[in-house]
Design an enzyme around this catalytic site. Structure first.
Site, PDB file in Angstrom:
ATOM      1  N   ASP A 172     -18.356 -15.441  -8.665  1.00 14.16           N
ATOM      2  CA  ASP A 172     -17.276 -14.505  -8.936  1.00 14.16           C
ATOM      3  C   ASP A 172     -16.047 -15.206  -9.520  1.00 14.16           C
ATOM      4  O   ASP A 172     -15.636 -16.259  -9.019  1.00 14.16           O
ATOM      5  CB  ASP A 172     -16.899 -13.830  -7.598  1.00 14.16           C
ATOM      6  N   HIS A 206     -21.236  -3.563 -11.554  1.00 11.29           N
ATOM      7  CA  HIS A 206     -20.511  -2.743 -10.584  1.00 11.29           C
ATOM      8  C   HIS A 206     -19.033  -2.579 -10.917  1.00 11.29           C
ATOM      9  O   HIS A 206     -18.330  -1.881 -10.196  1.00 11.29           O
ATOM     10  CB  HIS A 206     -20.659  -3.380  -9.199  1.00 11.29           C
ATOM     11  N   ASP A 207     -18.554  -3.241 -11.957  1.00  6.50           N
ATOM     12  CA  ASP A 207     -17.147  -3.110 -12.348  1.00  6.50           C
ATOM     13  C   ASP A 207     -16.973  -2.251 -13.597  1.00  6.50           C
ATOM     14  O   ASP A 207     -15.852  -2.025 -14.038  1.00  6.50           O
ATOM     15  CB  ASP A 207     -16.549  -4.494 -12.668  1.00  6.50           C
ATOM     16  N   GLU A 251     -19.106 -15.698 -13.502  1.00  3.63           N
ATOM     17  CA  GLU A 251     -18.302 -14.637 -14.103  1.00  3.63           C
ATOM     18  C   GLU A 251     -17.021 -15.274 -14.613  1.00  3.63           C
ATOM     19  O   GLU A 251     -16.248 -15.829 -13.831  1.00  3.63           O
ATOM     20  CB  GLU A 251     -17.973 -13.557 -13.073  1.00  3.63           C
ATOM     21  N   ASP A 264     -23.984 -13.377  -4.419  1.00 11.96           N
ATOM     22  CA  ASP A 264     -22.665 -13.430  -5.017  1.00 11.96           C
ATOM     23  C   ASP A 264     -21.881 -14.499  -4.274  1.00 11.96           C
ATOM     24  O   ASP A 264     -21.884 -14.526  -3.047  1.00 11.96           O
ATOM     25  CB  ASP A 264     -21.974 -12.069  -4.856  1.00 11.96           C
TER      26      ASP A 264
HETATM   27  O1  ISL Z   1     -13.191  -4.923 -12.831  1.00 12.68           O
HETATM   28  C1  ISL Z   1     -12.381  -5.416 -13.544  1.00 12.68           C
HETATM   29  C2  ISL Z   1     -11.470  -4.613 -14.284  1.00 12.68           C
HETATM   30  O2  ISL Z   1     -11.705  -3.320 -13.951  1.00 12.68           O
HETATM   31  C3  ISL Z   1     -12.277  -6.835 -13.762  1.00 12.68           C
HETATM   32  O3  ISL Z   1     -11.012  -7.232 -14.163  1.00 12.68           O
HETATM   33  C4  ISL Z   1     -12.659  -7.564 -12.497  1.00 12.68           C
HETATM   34  O4  ISL Z   1     -11.665  -7.442 -11.559  1.00 12.68           O
HETATM   35  C5  ISL Z   1     -12.897  -8.985 -12.832  1.00 12.68           C
HETATM   36  O5  ISL Z   1     -13.943  -8.991 -13.734  1.00 12.68           O
HETATM   37  C6  ISL Z   1     -13.279  -9.773 -11.609  1.00 12.68           C
HETATM   38  O6  ISL Z   1     -14.357  -9.165 -10.967  1.00 12.68           O
HETATM   39  C7  ISL Z   1     -14.933  -9.747  -9.861  1.00 12.68           C
HETATM   40  O7  ISL Z   1     -13.981 -10.198  -8.914  1.00 12.68           O
HETATM   41  C8  ISL Z   1     -13.206  -9.195  -8.266  1.00 12.68           C
HETATM   42  C9  ISL Z   1     -14.051  -8.044  -7.737  1.00 12.68           C
HETATM   43  O8  ISL Z   1     -13.227  -6.973  -7.383  1.00 12.68           O
HETATM   44  C10 ISL Z   1     -15.064  -7.574  -8.751  1.00 12.68           C
HETATM   45  O9  ISL Z   1     -15.882  -6.575  -8.210  1.00 12.68           O
HETATM   46  C11 ISL Z   1     -15.850  -8.764  -9.175  1.00 12.68           C
HETATM   47  O10 ISL Z   1     -16.912  -8.454 -10.027  1.00 12.68           O
HETATM   48  C12 ISL Z   1     -12.475  -9.876  -7.147  1.00 12.68           C
HETATM   49  O11 ISL Z   1     -13.371 -10.562  -6.342  1.00 12.68           O
END
Ligand code: ISL
Ligand code: CA
Length: 544
Positions: free
Chosen positions: A195, A321-322, A249, A96
């Site tokens: 990310d 994981h989100d 992402e 990541d």
């Molecule tokens: O998880 C989300 C909403 O519940 C998304 O808005 C998420 O925050 C967004 O997709 C970004 O995600 C990524 O960056 C974030 C981190 O918290 C997430 O785990 C990651 O996948 C900040 O680094």
């Protein structure tokens, strides 16, 4: 052809995968123990959610040292062993890459926030204003600005206040990122999941956003003006010198915008993670749920299938994981096994690279927490506060939202067997194990020839056997149905048909299946061609 197109990726959330030293926290040696499990499943690439040093405000998406492994997870030597073990088995590893922001405990930010004259001050986005510099809101709720007493300034954080955004305008920041990339690539890493990569460039002047205090300001930082300049620079200075791939992402992305990054020839990124289909059971933000409608899911995914055909490559996912577990959202707990297999079929047979999130292959379901304290996730706790204070929602209402949508739903420890804590750890895990581990676990799946796990194995094996699954084009039928999903793939002299029932009732379809051969079904018998049993999925193939 690039190898990433033919690969199947498996995402590991290291904190919850396997604890090897009984501290209740998953770690690299735990992953090493399970390398053969992954090889046996047939996946080609492992994606590790962040394992860098971090104070864990956002479970590692807040990095305090890009060159070191978090103690909880092990050492750089463990990491080298992991890479070696994977490479020996012809598997690859992607990391990541979190470079939109760092932790506020990163030495750069510590210096920057202490001293306006520090060379690191300009690594971040500070503004000296009486009031907050603008009205942008953070992804995790509340203002995107935090006051820094030491220098009398505000700093920008699109995520938690412990995740200050980096200033990509500063060429030194870009050089630092290139250095980080080279460090890991030279250690043998095969690529990156980048990310929130499309948030790097913020519009000059940081103008106010409009609308409700949810993602307010997005027009000024999503796909910002200098995105392509930054990514081209990284590609030319780093990526193009390695045999690797990236998946970016990209929040709030459309296929048209995505192609600007991934179009073959442009190759700033190789794929994106888009979110359109994650709105199938909510009003675009998961905290505003609505009843799942298959039509919405299909419409979103088909849109990407058609738009990228021949131009760019899709990523295929239902979980990460989100996101809450897909069985809870799009399948059925009463038909857990059937619906897990059906969902797998539906997504796997589209064009693109499939991503499996740990536990998805055994049909894990949402967490079973009853109190707010059991949740760990920073977003969950922030949103709870915003819901209560700003939107004046009741505790009960907020708990209901959280139960359905919290990211912790997918972060509970991996369920390996029916022993204590599901075999994840001998000690109390950092996040509660789902009590259903005694029925849902890897060992149980390995002992059941009809398990979800073996079905995934079969899916992966089929993909290796039939190039049409990878390269065929996509043509949808019954697009207005809220009950079934139905599509064709076509490639060279072959045609493949996928039929999925998203309901607990028998469904019928009209399609001439003469000369087709059934290659996959999640039911053993009752294979009447034009009929689908509850949550049944069938795949047919024929030579044309
Ligand atoms: O998880 C989300 C909403 O519940 C998304 O808005 C998420 O925050 C967004 O997709 C970004 O995600 C990524 O960056 C974030 C981190 O918290 C997430 O785990 C990651 O996948 C900040 O680094
Ligand atoms: Ca451990």
């Amino acid at each position: 052809m690039r190898w990433y197109k033919e690969s199947v990726v498996y995402q590991i959330y290291p904190r919850s995968f396997k604890d090897s030293n009984s501290d209740g926290i998953g770690d690299l040696c735990g992953i090493i123990e399970k390398v053969d499990y992954l090889k046996d499943l047939g996946v080609d690439v492992i994606w590790l959610s962040p394992i860098y040093d971090s104070p864990l405000d956002d479970n590692g998406y807040d990095i305090s040292d890009y060159y070191n492994i978090l103690n909880d997870y092990g050492s750089l030597d463990d990491f080298k062993v992991l890479i070696e073990k994977l490479h020996q088995r012809e598997m690859k590893l992607i990391m990541d890459l979190v470079v939109n922001h760092t932790s506020d405990e990163h030495p750069w930010f510590k210096e920057a926030s202490k001293d306006i004259n520090s060379p690191y001050h300009d690594y971040y986005i500070f503004r000296k204003t009486k009031k907050k510099p603008n009205n942008w809101t953070s992804f995790f709720g509340g203002s995107a600005w935090e006051f820094n007493h030491c220098t009398n300034e505000y700093y920008l954080h699109l995520f938690s206040k412990k995740q200050p955004d980096l200033n990509w305008e500063n060429p030194k920041v870009r050089e630092e990122v290139k250095k980080i990339l080279k460090f890991w690539l030279d250690l043998g890493v095969d690529g990156f999941r980048c990310d929130v990569i499309n948030l790097l460039s913020k519009r000059e002047g940081l103008p106010n956003g409009s609308g409700l205090p949810i993602l307010r300001g997005k027009d000024h930082y999503v796909n910002g003006p200098k995105m392509h300049q930054y990514l081209q620079e990284i590609k030319n200075d780093v990526f193009k010198n390695y045999d690797m791939f990236t998946v970016g992402e990209c929040v709030l992305i459309t296929p048209e915008k995505a192609l600007e990054y991934i179009q073959e020839g442009v190759d700033e990124l190789n794929m994106v993670f888009q979110f359109d289909h994650m709105g199938a059971d909510n009003y675009f933000v998961k905290w505003f749920p609505r009843k799942f409608k298959l039509k919405r899911l299909k419409k979103a995914l088909s849109k990407w299938q058609y738009a990228l055909e021949g131009k760019g490559w899709n990523s295929l996912y239902l979980e990460n994981h989100d996101q809450p577990r897909s069985i809870n959202r799009f399948g059925s707990l009463t038909h857990r096994k059937e619906s897990a297999k059906m969902l797998a079929t539906y997504i796997f047979f589209q064009q693109g690279t499939p991503f499996i999130y740990q536990g998805q292959e055994i049909g894990m379901t949402n967490a079973h927490f009853t109190s707010l304290e059991e949740y760990n996730d920073v977003e969950t706790h922030n949103i709870y506060k915003v819901g209560r204070k700003v939107f004046h929602l009741s505790h009960k209402n907020m708990m209901k939202k959280i139960k359905y949508a919290s990211r912790d739903n997918a972060r509970t420890p991996m369920q390996w067997n029916r022993e204590i804590n599901g075999g994840f750890s001998n000690e109390k895990p950092w996040l509660g194990v789902n009590p259903n581990y005694s029925e849902i676990n890897v060992e149980e799946c390995l002992n059941d020839p009809d398990s979800i796990l073996y079905y995934y194995k079969e899916l992966i094996a089929l993909r290796k056997k039939h190039p049409i699954i990878i390269y065929g084009n996509y043509q949808e039928f019954y697009e207005n149905s809220n009950d079934i999903a139905f599509y064709e793939r076509n490639y060279l002299n072959e045609k493949l048909v996928v039929a999925c029932n998203f309901t607990s009732k028998i469904q019928y379809y009209n399609y001439d299946l003469n000369d087709f051969k059934l290659i996959l079904s999640n039911y053993k018998d009752d294979l009447v061609p034009q009929r689908l049993l509850p949550y049944q999925a069938k795949v047919y193939i024929k030579k044309v």
